[in-house]
Design a protein around this motif. Sequence first.
Motif, PDB file in Angstrom:
ATOM      1  N   TRP A  98     -27.661 -30.691  34.054  1.00  0.00           N
ATOM      2  CA  TRP A  98     -26.828 -30.113  32.984  1.00  0.00           C
ATOM      3  C   TRP A  98     -26.303 -28.757  33.423  1.00  0.00           C
ATOM      4  O   TRP A  98     -26.939 -28.028  34.167  1.00  0.00           O
ATOM      5  N   ILE A  99     -25.097 -28.491  32.946  1.00  0.00           N
ATOM      6  CA  ILE A  99     -24.351 -27.297  33.341  1.00  0.00           C
ATOM      7  C   ILE A  99     -24.221 -26.396  32.118  1.00  0.00           C
ATOM      8  O   ILE A  99     -23.953 -26.892  31.019  1.00  0.00           O
ATOM      9  N   ALA A 100     -24.376 -25.095  32.281  1.00  0.00           N
ATOM     10  CA  ALA A 100     -24.043 -24.164  31.192  1.00  0.00           C
ATOM     11  C   ALA A 100     -22.610 -23.693  31.410  1.00  0.00           C
ATOM     12  O   ALA A 100     -22.268 -23.211  32.492  1.00  0.00           O
ATOM     13  N   ALA A 101     -21.775 -23.848  30.388  1.00  0.00           N
ATOM     14  CA  ALA A 101     -20.391 -23.369  30.430  1.00  0.00           C
ATOM     15  C   ALA A 101     -20.329 -22.149  29.512  1.00  0.00           C
ATOM     16  O   ALA A 101     -20.414 -22.284  28.283  1.00  0.00           O
ATOM     17  N   ILE A 121     -21.160 -22.297  34.989  1.00  0.00           N
ATOM     18  CA  ILE A 121     -19.737 -22.034  35.216  1.00  0.00           C
ATOM     19  C   ILE A 121     -19.330 -21.026  34.144  1.00  0.00           C
ATOM     20  O   ILE A 121     -19.618 -21.225  32.953  1.00  0.00           O
ATOM     21  N   ALA A 122     -18.716 -19.925  34.564  1.00  0.00           N
ATOM     22  CA  ALA A 122     -18.403 -18.849  33.620  1.00  0.00           C
ATOM     23  C   ALA A 122     -16.912 -18.766  33.367  1.00  0.00           C
ATOM     24  O   ALA A 122     -16.101 -18.939  34.282  1.00  0.00           O
ATOM     25  N   VAL A 177     -23.533 -17.111  38.833  1.00  0.00           N
ATOM     26  CA  VAL A 177     -22.752 -18.266  38.387  1.00  0.00           C
ATOM     27  C   VAL A 177     -22.145 -18.944  39.611  1.00  0.00           C
ATOM     28  O   VAL A 177     -21.929 -18.302  40.642  1.00  0.00           O
ATOM     29  N   SER A 178     -21.862 -20.241  39.477  1.00  0.00           N
ATOM     30  CA  SER A 178     -21.309 -20.943  40.648  1.00  0.00           C
ATOM     31  C   SER A 178     -19.831 -20.600  40.818  1.00  0.00           C
ATOM     32  O   SER A 178     -19.332 -20.516  41.929  1.00  0.00           O
ATOM     33  N   GLU A 185      -9.634 -22.631  30.285  1.00  0.00           N
ATOM     34  CA  GLU A 185      -9.909 -23.850  31.065  1.00  0.00           C
ATOM     35  C   GLU A 185     -11.395 -24.167  31.190  1.00  0.00           C
ATOM     36  O   GLU A 185     -11.778 -25.122  31.872  1.00  0.00           O
ATOM     37  N   LEU A 186     -12.233 -23.345  30.535  1.00  0.00           N
ATOM     38  CA  LEU A 186     -13.685 -23.471  30.770  1.00  0.00           C
ATOM     39  C   LEU A 186     -14.213 -24.874  30.482  1.00  0.00           C
ATOM     40  O   LEU A 186     -14.873 -25.477  31.330  1.00  0.00           O
ATOM     41  N   ILE A 187     -13.949 -25.382  29.292  1.00  0.00           N
ATOM     42  CA  ILE A 187     -14.555 -26.669  28.911  1.00  0.00           C
ATOM     43  C   ILE A 187     -13.997 -27.792  29.798  1.00  0.00           C
ATOM     44  O   ILE A 187     -14.754 -28.637  30.295  1.00  0.00           O
TER      45      ILE A 187
END
Length: 258
Positions: A98-101, A121-122, A177-178, A185-187
């Motif tokens: 799972w990724i945190a956005a 991902i920020a 953050v990666s 555009e985050l989501i």
Amino acid sequence: MADYETILVETRGPVTLITLNRPQALNALNAQVLADLIAAFAAYDADAEQRCAVLTGSEKAFAAGADIKEMQPMGFARVYGENLFAGWERVTATRKPWIAAVAGFALGGGCELAMMADFIIAADSAKFGQPEIKLGVAPGMGGSQRLTRAVGKAKAMEMCLTGRFMDAAEAERASLVSRVVPAAELIAEALKTAEAIAAMPPLATIANKEMVNAAFETGLGMGIQFERRLFAGLAATEDKAEGMTAFVEKRKGVWQGR
Ligand code: CAA
């Protein structure tokens, strides 16, 4: 799909999107949020159709911390006796990726929750911080350990001792953050990345996650042993046979998850 009080959960093909939804408190993490996230991550892990998850918040705040109003009346006996925050280990026990956005504030427990993800991902609007010291406390959901492992002692110590926020550009330079993407555009970017992960062979996905996580739990020698054993295990899977045959035959692999 189960009903939750403080989060929204939707599936997009093989990707589960979980959105923190307490806008009146900037997504502060109270007991109900924890209960909802434990249930949602367990449901995601148990659903064979779901292959990657994204956790996000709002444009203004991923989460502004543990709920200060909930913690205000709690003394030592409750915090220690009830083992406050131990429940988050059920979130980090999620086996699938799972990724945190993260957009906006990721402070205190919000920063710590983001760091529980496999990666962050920020948005360019993201602000990370461990400002608990200003409340007379300290990180309580793993921040002193995960932030230090992610960005090193100097930055982690400065952030914990001063409570200053790190913006998205600094967070990327510091490897917290990666990558950083425009907020609008985050989501879409996080979902695209999750879809790419969701298309990978299932057993290899879990093995890759376990290997990278082992780097945080063990020394180098033990970690490399762990990697080699797990690699040998993957050699016994049908997906390995398919993956290597597909490469040789110049076609895309078709995964069975066995
Ligand atoms: N807990 C409970 N409520 C919170 C909250 C939190 N962590 N953060 C924000 N809120 C609430 C505010 O009280 C406010 O509610 P009311 O409208 O009822 O007053 C609402 O969310 C909006 O917040 P602000 O009016 O403060 O919004 P702002 O834009 O002026 O400021 C902010 C934003 C800088 C993030 C500010 O809200 C803030 O500093 N929040 C607290 C950050 C913090 O200290 N986090 C660490 C918490 S401790 C912790 O997390 C312990 C741990 O390690 C596990």
